[in-house]
Design a protein around this motif. Structure first.
Motif, PDB file in Angstrom:
ATOM      1  N   GLY A 157       0.816  -1.211   0.000  1.00 34.19           N
ATOM      2  CA  GLY A 157       0.000   0.000   0.000  1.00 34.19           C
ATOM      3  C   GLY A 157       0.850   1.261   0.000  1.00 34.19           C
ATOM      4  O   GLY A 157       2.000   1.251   0.434  1.00 34.19           O
ATOM      5  N   ALA A 158       0.269   2.356  -0.497  1.00 32.19           N
ATOM      6  CA  ALA A 158       0.921   3.666  -0.487  1.00 32.19           C
ATOM      7  C   ALA A 158      -0.136   4.722  -0.758  1.00 32.19           C
ATOM      8  O   ALA A 158      -1.226   4.418  -1.259  1.00 32.19           O
ATOM      9  N   GLN A 159       0.179   5.970  -0.394  1.00 30.03           N
ATOM     10  CA  GLN A 159      -0.749   7.062  -0.678  1.00 30.03           C
ATOM     11  C   GLN A 159      -0.904   7.231  -2.178  1.00 30.03           C
ATOM     12  O   GLN A 159       0.076   7.307  -2.919  1.00 30.03           O
ATOM     13  N   THR A 160      -2.148   7.311  -2.618  1.00 29.61           N
ATOM     14  CA  THR A 160      -2.440   7.416  -4.044  1.00 29.61           C
ATOM     15  C   THR A 160      -1.786   8.645  -4.658  1.00 29.61           C
ATOM     16  O   THR A 160      -1.898   9.753  -4.146  1.00 29.61           O
ATOM     17  N   GLY A 161      -1.101   8.444  -5.782  1.00 32.15           N
ATOM     18  CA  GLY A 161      -0.511   9.555  -6.518  1.00 32.15           C
ATOM     19  C   GLY A 161       0.837  10.012  -6.014  1.00 32.15           C
ATOM     20  O   GLY A 161       1.427  10.922  -6.580  1.00 32.15           O
ATOM     21  N   THR A 162       1.366   9.381  -4.976  1.00 28.09           N
ATOM     22  CA  THR A 162       2.661   9.790  -4.446  1.00 28.09           C
ATOM     23  C   THR A 162       3.787   9.149  -5.236  1.00 28.09           C
ATOM     24  O   THR A 162       3.585   8.212  -6.019  1.00 28.09           O
ATOM     25  N   THR A 163       4.992   9.634  -5.007  1.00 27.70           N
ATOM     26  CA  THR A 163       6.145   9.074  -5.693  1.00 27.70           C
ATOM     27  C   THR A 163       6.392   7.628  -5.262  1.00 27.70           C
ATOM     28  O   THR A 163       6.799   6.799  -6.080  1.00 27.70           O
ATOM     29  N   GLN A 164       6.146   7.335  -3.998  1.00 24.93           N
ATOM     30  CA  GLN A 164       6.336   5.951  -3.566  1.00 24.93           C
ATOM     31  C   GLN A 164       5.263   5.030  -4.144  1.00 24.93           C
ATOM     32  O   GLN A 164       5.513   3.842  -4.390  1.00 24.93           O
ATOM     33  N   TYR A 165       4.066   5.569  -4.366  1.00 22.47           N
ATOM     34  CA  TYR A 165       3.015   4.774  -5.005  1.00 22.47           C
ATOM     35  C   TYR A 165       3.419   4.433  -6.444  1.00 22.47           C
ATOM     36  O   TYR A 165       3.305   3.284  -6.885  1.00 22.47           O
ATOM     37  N   ASN A 166       3.892   5.453  -7.164  1.00 17.87           N
ATOM     38  CA  ASN A 166       4.326   5.230  -8.537  1.00 17.87           C
ATOM     39  C   ASN A 166       5.521   4.278  -8.601  1.00 17.87           C
ATOM     40  O   ASN A 166       5.613   3.428  -9.491  1.00 17.87           O
ATOM     41  N   ALA A 167       6.434   4.436  -7.643  1.00 21.34           N
ATOM     42  CA  ALA A 167       7.601   3.556  -7.611  1.00 21.34           C
ATOM     43  C   ALA A 167       7.184   2.114  -7.342  1.00 21.34           C
ATOM     44  O   ALA A 167       7.716   1.177  -7.943  1.00 21.34           O
ATOM     45  N   ALA A 168       6.230   1.943  -6.420  1.00 28.41           N
ATOM     46  CA  ALA A 168       5.762   0.591  -6.107  1.00 28.41           C
ATOM     47  C   ALA A 168       5.104  -0.057  -7.331  1.00 28.41           C
ATOM     48  O   ALA A 168       5.263  -1.257  -7.575  1.00 28.41           O
ATOM     49  N   LYS A 169       4.374   0.749  -8.093  1.00 25.26           N
ATOM     50  CA  LYS A 169       3.719   0.234  -9.294  1.00 25.26           C
ATOM     51  C   LYS A 169       4.749  -0.198 -10.340  1.00 25.26           C
ATOM     52  O   LYS A 169       4.574  -1.218 -11.028  1.00 25.26           O
ATOM     53  N   LYS A 170       5.819   0.597 -10.475  1.00 22.41           N
ATOM     54  CA  LYS A 170       6.780   0.362 -11.538  1.00 22.41           C
ATOM     55  C   LYS A 170       7.913  -0.596 -11.153  1.00 22.41           C
ATOM     56  O   LYS A 170       8.452  -1.303 -12.003  1.00 22.41           O
ATOM     57  N   GLN A 171       8.276  -0.602  -9.871  1.00 21.78           N
ATOM     58  CA  GLN A 171       9.487  -1.311  -9.471  1.00 21.78           C
ATOM     59  C   GLN A 171       9.240  -2.607  -8.700  1.00 21.78           C
ATOM     60  O   GLN A 171      10.166  -3.174  -8.133  1.00 21.78           O
ATOM     61  N   THR A 172       7.999  -3.055  -8.658  1.00 20.97           N
ATOM     62  CA  THR A 172       7.708  -4.347  -8.040  1.00 20.97           C
ATOM     63  C   THR A 172       7.111  -5.299  -9.073  1.00 20.97           C
ATOM     64  O   THR A 172       6.486  -4.853 -10.040  1.00 20.97           O
TER      65      THR A 172
END
Length: 492
Positions: A157-172
């Motif tokens: 999980g991560a806050q929607t639209g945050t850099t960590q959210y985007n990173a989690a989507k792309k880097q996992t």
């Protein structure tokens, strides 16, 4: 870091920018008096979202709920160096950039990272803090998860639209990434095992873990750029003189290492104070304030909504010449438009849209938006009530020599009101609950206060239970009062 533009806010900003005359934008670019304006005004309004410890959060100071944290200390330092007073305006993070562009706030200090996308719309100072990202997990899972790659087949999980959210989507890989709007919601989901981990900034992760013995943190190992892990102060586009002046303060803060030596330790003390007593009774003043604002919004919106509803209902029923036809079409268009758009968008438009021309307080904007919305629905109730009155009542009144106006006022409307009282009562009950929407613009009603308590105490369920009970008490009491008057009307 925190959230970027949501699609909805981006559309609203684009609409506002079309409304602002291009000549004004060119004039602002040609003559930058941003620093002079702030110093002349004597007040620097800082926008922040106080749900992100240790950056900014609420704490009880001398018996009063106050916004504290690392970013608040920085804001005070900036204001002091500018020779002005600091005023803090709280609202949801999603609303901050719009608030800055529409003049509701003068600057944003809210753990915001200066990404290239944001730089297109606002000006940033030099960075004042360089952080990183960790993943918070349940302590019982420490042997299972080591970094982002450990969540294959799980949910992160991560806050929607945050850099960590985007990173989690792309880097996992083979990992379900779930976004939520609030960190407290994410932690609640983690502890209820709906999530396996929550990616967040290192200082926030440390704050949650140090105050909750059931949680642990692991390195994320996200590959992030420096702009995605740093924090800076945002100002309106073209505020060069103001940014340059504040950069002097930011550089001094970095040179003296004030964030690590002073600001973060001070925030840590408030965090410890918050968790000394996390009982809901300890926050009774916050909930009482929430009830107060909820009732103010509801009562005012019902009053003005009823007046607007009567006017619209009569306009929709107007028959005759060109003027009455035009009024009927305008009233119909208004009712259909209001009923066909979400109240959240209407609240944001009134607050930020009118903010381009009139600087309305958040509470006033919320009351206006909800009143306008309620008026559209009340108009239909009243129109139906008027149509339910037998035509013979009108004919009898007219035969006695009463004018159309007096007939409507003394004969038709009282009977219509009696017929639609249950519907009006239902609208009142609905407004008590719908008032929660204004929390997005920083009005401290019940939902806003519960979010603050959740972020202060790190308890997810208890504040929700409290506001559920409080909403029930409010709606149940209102229902009983309305039913009493309904019985009186039926008896009469």
């Amino acid at each position: 870091m925190k959230k970027k533009y949501g699609l909805l806010l981006a559309m609203i900003v684009a609409l506002f920018m079309l409304v602002v005359p291009m000549s004004t934008q060119h004039a602002q670019a040609a003559t930058d008096d941003s620093l002079e304006k702030i110093q002349k005004k004597g007040v620097l309004v800082m926008g922040t979202s106080p749900d992100y410890p240790p950056y900014e959060f609420q704490a009880t100071v001398n018996g009063k709920s106050t916004v504290v944290g690392m970013d608040v200390k920085i804001g005070k330092k900036v204001a002091k160096d500018l020779g002005v007073k600091l005023k803090i305006k709280s609202m949801s993070f999603d609303s901050l950039l719009v608030a800055l562009q529409t003049g509701k706030v003068d600057m944003i200090i809210s753990g915001m990272n200066p990404t290239p996308a944001r730089r297109k719309n606002v000006d940033f100072t030099h960075t004042y803090y360089q952080g990183g990202y960790d993943i918070v997990i349940n302590k019982t899972d420490t042997a299972k998860y080591k970094n982002k790659d450990s969540f294959s087949g799980g949910t992160l999980g991560a806050q929607t639209g945050t850099t960590q959210y985007n990173a989690a989507k792309k880097q996992t890989k083979n990992t379900s990434v779930k976004g939520m709007t609030s960190q407290s919601d994410l932690i609640l989901a983690l502890q209820s095992h709906k999530l396996d981990g929550v990616a967040m900034e290192k200082p926030s992760a440390e704050a949650y873990v140090s105050n909750n013995k059931q949680l642990a943190m692991i390195p994320s190992d996200f590959n992030m750029s420096s702009s995605a892990t740093s924090s800076a102060i945002a100002f309106r586009k073209g505020s060069t003189s103001l940014v340059n002046k504040v950069n002097v303060t930011v550089d001094q803060i970095k040179k003296d290492k004030l964030v690590k030596k002073d600001y973060l330790p001070a925030a840590g003390k408030y965090l410890k104070t918050n968790t000394v007593n996390t009982s809901m009774g300890h926050y009774w003043k916050a909930f009482l304030t929430g009830i107060e604002y909820t009732l103010i919004i509801t009562v005012c919106s019902v009053f003005f909504g009823f007046i607007i509803g009567i006017i619209l209902a009569l306009a929709r029923m107007a028959k005759g010449g060109v003027l009455k036809t035009a009024l009927r079409w305008l009233a119909t268009a208004y009712v259909e438009f209001i009923r066909g758009t979400p109240m959240m968008v209407q609240v944001m438009f009134v607050y930020f849209g009118l903010g381009l021309f009139v600087n309305l307080p958040a509470l006033t904007s919320g009351i206006i938006a909800i009143s306008l919305n309620s008026g559209a629905y009340v108009a239909e109730y009243i129109r139906g009530g008027i149509n339910s009155v037998d035509d013979g009542q009108t004919e009898a009144a007219r035969s006695l020599g009463m004018s159309n106006g007096k007939t409507m006022r003394y004969v038709v409307l009282p009977q219509a009101l009696k017929n639609i009282w249950p519907s009006l009562g239902n609208e009142f009950i609905t407004l008590i609950k719908d008032s929660s929407i204004v929390s997005i613009i920083g009005v401290t009603e019940l939902i806003y206060q519960s979010n603050i308590v959740r972020s202060d105490t790190y308890r997810g369920v208890a504040p929700i239970v409290v506001i559920m009970v409080l909403y029930f008490i409010l709606t149940f009491t209102a229902s009983r009062i309305l039913n009493y008057f309904e019985r009186k009307m039926q008896h009469d």
